[in-house]
Design an enzyme around this catalytic site. Structure first.
Site, PDB file in Angstrom:
ATOM      1  N   ASP A  77       0.822  -1.210   0.000  1.00  0.00           N
ATOM      2  CA  ASP A  77       0.000   0.000   0.000  1.00  0.00           C
ATOM      3  C   ASP A  77       0.862   1.267   0.000  1.00  0.00           C
ATOM      4  O   ASP A  77       0.636   2.182   0.800  1.00  0.00           O
ATOM      5  CB  ASP A  77      -0.941   0.016   1.231  1.00  0.00           C
ATOM      6  CG  ASP A  77      -1.723  -1.273   1.392  1.00  0.00           C
ATOM      7  OD1 ASP A  77      -2.091  -1.871   0.371  1.00  0.00           O
ATOM      8  OD2 ASP A  77      -1.973  -1.679   2.545  1.00  0.00           O
TER       9      ASP A  77
ATOM     10  N   GLU B 181     -10.858   0.407  -4.359  1.00  0.00           N
ATOM     11  CA  GLU B 181     -10.204   0.851  -3.116  1.00  0.00           C
ATOM     12  C   GLU B 181      -8.960   1.651  -3.455  1.00  0.00           C
ATOM     13  O   GLU B 181      -8.663   1.886  -4.623  1.00  0.00           O
ATOM     14  CB  GLU B 181      -9.835  -0.359  -2.254  1.00  0.00           C
ATOM     15  CG  GLU B 181      -8.840  -1.295  -2.939  1.00  0.00           C
ATOM     16  CD  GLU B 181      -8.654  -2.623  -2.226  1.00  0.00           C
ATOM     17  OE1 GLU B 181      -9.441  -2.929  -1.308  1.00  0.00           O
ATOM     18  OE2 GLU B 181      -7.745  -3.365  -2.605  1.00  0.00           O
TER      19      GLU B 181
HETATM   20  C1  6LW Z   1      -5.727  -2.134   2.147  1.00  0.00           C
HETATM   21  C2  6LW Z   1      -6.638  -2.278   1.002  1.00  0.00           C
HETATM   22  C3  6LW Z   1      -6.594  -3.713   0.749  1.00  0.00           C
HETATM   23  O1  6LW Z   1      -6.237  -1.222   3.051  1.00  0.00           O
HETATM   24  O2  6LW Z   1      -5.774  -4.352   1.635  1.00  0.00           O
HETATM   25  O3  6LW Z   1      -7.991  -5.400  -0.006  1.00  0.00           O
HETATM   26  C4  6LW Z   1      -5.712  -3.525   2.725  1.00  0.00           C
HETATM   27  N1  6LW Z   1      -7.378  -4.293  -0.037  1.00  0.00           N
HETATM   28  O4  6LW Z   1      -6.326  -1.440  -0.052  1.00  0.00           O
HETATM   29  C5  6LW Z   1      -4.554  -3.828   3.598  1.00  0.00           C
HETATM   30  O5  6LW Z   1      -3.327  -3.744   2.929  1.00  0.00           O
END
Ligand code: 6LW
Length: 515
Positions: A15, A187
């Protein structure tokens, strides 16, 4: 001109979020239950990153005690505006939705100290912050859709933020559910303004194999957002599970001082079959613009093994091999400061065994390093005059439920006994046991030789004789096998059943050597 090898940050650095201040670049990544939280890296060329500090460094700054592994700190965004660095992030407790949430912290020096959290009136994860050129500030993030039309549909929201009151103000607008109809987990949203237009970059497909990067643009920050007809603009999901890099997604854009554009993003490198013990790592990808849209890795369309960075220094970064001294910023503990149980001494540490063990979601006496190389030797030279029932040794850690301990303990006559124990989905099995023929408090070296997914575990006595205790298999420990979001950590630990234990474990030296 210099060719830079990907990943630029090997090991569990997922991330990534990046910003530029003049000729300096800063980058943060997720850290989940590890402490300190949210490492801050500095670079002048996007290629070599130096760990200069951490956002969460004080126990009273943020409480993530008792949060189970793979919960904790998710997906920070780092930005600079008007003399201040801003991090927005989410504290997630998978067992308690009322705990944690989205928060921001600020600092005048990215190396820290960072402020206490300001909690934001916003649910969901992956918050980001955008400073518009008209002085207005916009927060955004993602959450499960309130009125979903499909399973795991998420919605990206945008809402104004007032930096004077440090609060979200005005109405909220849902601007995006992903580029693909029916897609899960839109996301990691980030907003930018380029040539007068607003761009929304977001991942979709979920942070594993199906991950991807999509982009949309609008004339107004709250939309409507038009999806790029090239979406997804980057993914590896069509390359299959044999690809050397999988799961590319969760990108953040930065414009370099010379005007060129770049993205940092996460991806994984499988080996030993479809397993990625190193976790989700940070990669660098060149970006150009065509017809008002960003093109990722133009001409190639995938995360390159090597990137040409015209302004990168030619000198290769060191491999991080050697004695890892106590002041090395790579050391991490679990959920709280190591000062509770560890004191730096010479090249190593004095550890006081904790009653909390590696099986508890607490702060056991554990100091760990990310596994950053597929093949490596890690050794810990220790003197551990353990009482009955006490353990000290090395751990290959995924979580409370899944790890391998190479545990030194005391036999009936005070002799050293070394056991390799595999805790798998919460149940323990003995992988092997050795009696190296030494008293328990005498100097011993425990080690892990990782070669691909085979981890050979050994103990060496003062006379140099090494005994192999067992072999562990990383294919049982990586997040493909166990679930969760994390790569493997290697570390030293010490535990006791006795709260009044006076035992002190001297860890004289820990060496980490890529092989
Ligand atoms: C992060 C998100 C993700 O917040 O994994 O599934 C999470 N997606 O973008 C943790 O790294």
């Amino acid at each position: 001109m210099s060719r830079v090898a990907n990943p630029v940050l090997p090991g569990c650095y997922p991330d990534p979020s990046v910003c530029r201040v003049g000729g300096d670049y800063y980058l943060v990544t997720s850290t989940f239950e590890y402490f300190p939280g949210l490492p801050v890296f500095h670079s002048t060329d996007l290629a070599r990153w130096e760990h200069i500090g951490d956002v969460v460094t004080r126990a009273d700054q943020l409480d993530y005690s008792r949060i189970a592994s793979s919960g904790g700190l998710y997906a920070p965004t780092l930005r600079y505006h008007d003399g201040r660095y801003w991090v927005v992030c989410t504290l997630v407790d998978p067992a308690d939705a009322t705990r944690g949430g989205n928060f921001l912290m600020t600092a005048t020096d990215p190396a820290g100290p960072w402020s206490d959290p300001v909690w934001l009136d916003a649910d969901g994860i992956d918050p980001s912050i955008f400073f518009d050129d008209d002085g207005r500030v916009w927060m955004h993030g993602t959450r499960l859709a309130r009125e979903p039309r499909w399973h795991d549909q998420t919605e990206v929201w945008v809402r104004e933020f007032d930096p004077t009151t440090m609060a979200l103000v005005g109405p909220e607008t849902v601007v995006w559910n992903g580029a693909m109809l029916g897609v899960v987990w839109a996301e990691a949203p980030h907003l930018y303004k380029v040539d007068g237009r607003y761009y929304l970059l977001a991942a979709e497909g979920g942070t594993e194999f199906h991950h991807s990067v999509a982009v949309a643009r609008a004339d107004s920050v709250t939309g409507p957002y038009e999806s790029n007809r090239c979406n997804p603009v980057l993914t590896h999901r069509h390359l299959g599970r044999d690809s050397d890099v999988v799961g590319a997604g969760h990108a953040d854009l930065v414009q370099a001082a010379d005007g060129s554009w770049w993205a940092v993003l996460l991806a994984m490198r499988p080996y030993g079959g479809y397993h990625y013990p190193l976790g989700r790592e940070t990669f660098l990808v060149p970006v150009t613009w065509e017809d008002g849209w960003p093109v990722f890795a133009p001409g190639e369309g995938r995360v390159p093994a090597e990137v040409e960075v015209p302004f990168a220094a030619a000198a290769p970064a060191g491999d991080g091999g050697g004695v890892v001294r106590p002041e090395d910023p790579r050391w991490t503990s679990l959920r709280g400061p190591a000062a509770a149980f560890a004191t730096a001494r010479g090249d190593g540490w004095t550890l006081r065994p904790s009653v909390e063990t590696l099986t508890d979601p607490g702060t056991p006496s554990f100091l760990g390093l990310r596994q950053q190389h597929r093949d490596l030797d890690l050794s810990a030279s220790l003197r551990a005059p353990l009482a009955a029932g006490e353990e000290a040794g090395l751990a290959i850690r995924q979580s409370e439920r899944d790890h391998v301990r190479l545990a030194l303990a005391t036999g009936p006559s005070g002799e050293a006994v070394v056991r390799a124990v595999h805790r798998r989905a919460g149940a323990e099995t003995l992988l092997g046991e050795a009696r190296p023929g030494a008293a328990v408090g005498s100097p011993l070296t425990l080690d892990v030789h990782a070669r691909g997914v085979d981890y050979d575990l050994g103990v060496t006595t003062a006379d140099g004789a090494r005994t192999v205790v067992a072999t562990a298999d990383a294919r049982t420990l990586d997040s493909v096998a166990t679930g969760g979001f994390i790569g493997l950590w290697l570390g030293v630990y010490a535990t006791t059943p006795d709260p009044a234990s006076a035992t002190v474990v001297e860890v004289d030296r820990v060496e980490y050597r890529p092989a």
